[in-house]
Design an enzyme around this catalytic site. Sequence first.
Site, PDB file in Angstrom:
ATOM      1  N   CYS A 177       0.831  -1.212   0.000  1.00  0.00           N
ATOM      2  CA  CYS A 177       0.000   0.000   0.000  1.00  0.00           C
ATOM      3  C   CYS A 177       0.861   1.256   0.000  1.00  0.00           C
ATOM      4  O   CYS A 177       0.486   2.282  -0.574  1.00  0.00           O
ATOM      5  CB  CYS A 177      -0.932  -0.006   1.202  1.00  0.00           C
ATOM      6  SG  CYS A 177      -2.090  -1.400   1.182  1.00  0.00           S
ATOM      7  N   THR A 178       2.014   1.175   0.640  1.00  0.00           N
ATOM      8  CA  THR A 178       2.926   2.314   0.660  1.00  0.00           C
ATOM      9  C   THR A 178       3.534   2.532  -0.725  1.00  0.00           C
ATOM     10  O   THR A 178       3.641   3.674  -1.193  1.00  0.00           O
ATOM     11  CB  THR A 178       4.043   2.093   1.699  1.00  0.00           C
ATOM     12  OG1 THR A 178       3.446   1.971   3.002  1.00  0.00           O
ATOM     13  CG2 THR A 178       5.021   3.255   1.712  1.00  0.00           C
TER      14      THR A 178
END
Length: 224
Positions: free
Chosen positions: A45-46
Site C-alpha cells: 500500500c505504501t
Amino acid sequence: MGVSVGQAAPAFSATDQNGTTVSLSQFAGKYVVLYFYPKDDTPGCTVEACAFRDEHSTLEAEGAVVLGVSPDDAKSHTKFISKYQLPFSLLADTDNAVANAYGAWGEKSMYGRTYMGIIRSTFLIGPDGVVKHVWPKVKPDGHSDEVLAALKAIKAGQPVPTTGEVAAKPAPAAKQETKAPAKKAAPVKKKAAPAKKAAPAKKKAAPSKKAAPKKKPAAKKKKR
C-alpha cells in the site's frame, strides 16, 4: 458484483483524513482515480500510494483527482499522509460501504486461509460520472504508470494500453561522480645551481724578504 466499464459510477460520501465529507458528485467535470487498498503504511500500500504521489502533479495536469479508500480511520490516514507527504485525500471507509458499492470488498485467501477484505482495485471515472476503465486486481509496482497511460489514451480517444504495453519507468540513472580534473602537477622548480663558492682569496704574497743590507766594505786601514 463489481462495477464495469460504461456503467455509472456508484455515488458515495465518506470522510477524509480531516473529517471532511467527500462526495463523488463534487468532482463532476473531472476525471477521478478512485483506488482501493487494504491498509495504511503496509509495504504494498505504501508503494502504491507513493507512486500516485510522484505522479500526482501529472495526473492533475491531465484533469484528474486521486482518492484513496481503505477501512482505516481518519487518524490512521493522517499519520500515513504525514509520513509519506501524500498530496491527495484518503477516505475512511470504516464500514466498507464504498468498497461494497464498487465490488472492492470480497473474499480473499492467504496461506490457505479464507477471509473477507479489500480487493486492491482502481476505477477511472470520467467527467460524466461514467466508469472509463477498471483495474480489478492491482499490483502496486508500476500501477500509477498504467493509470496515467489509460487516462491519456481515453482523453485522446485511443484504446487503453494493456499492462504489458505500458513501459515501466527506467530507474533513475545513478549520478555519475564527476571526477575533478586532475590537478596539473606543479612545474618542478629547477633547483638553483648551487652557488659557486667564491674562489678562495688569493693569499697575499708573502712580503718579499728585504734584501739584507749590503755590508759596507770595511775601511782600509791606513798604513803607519
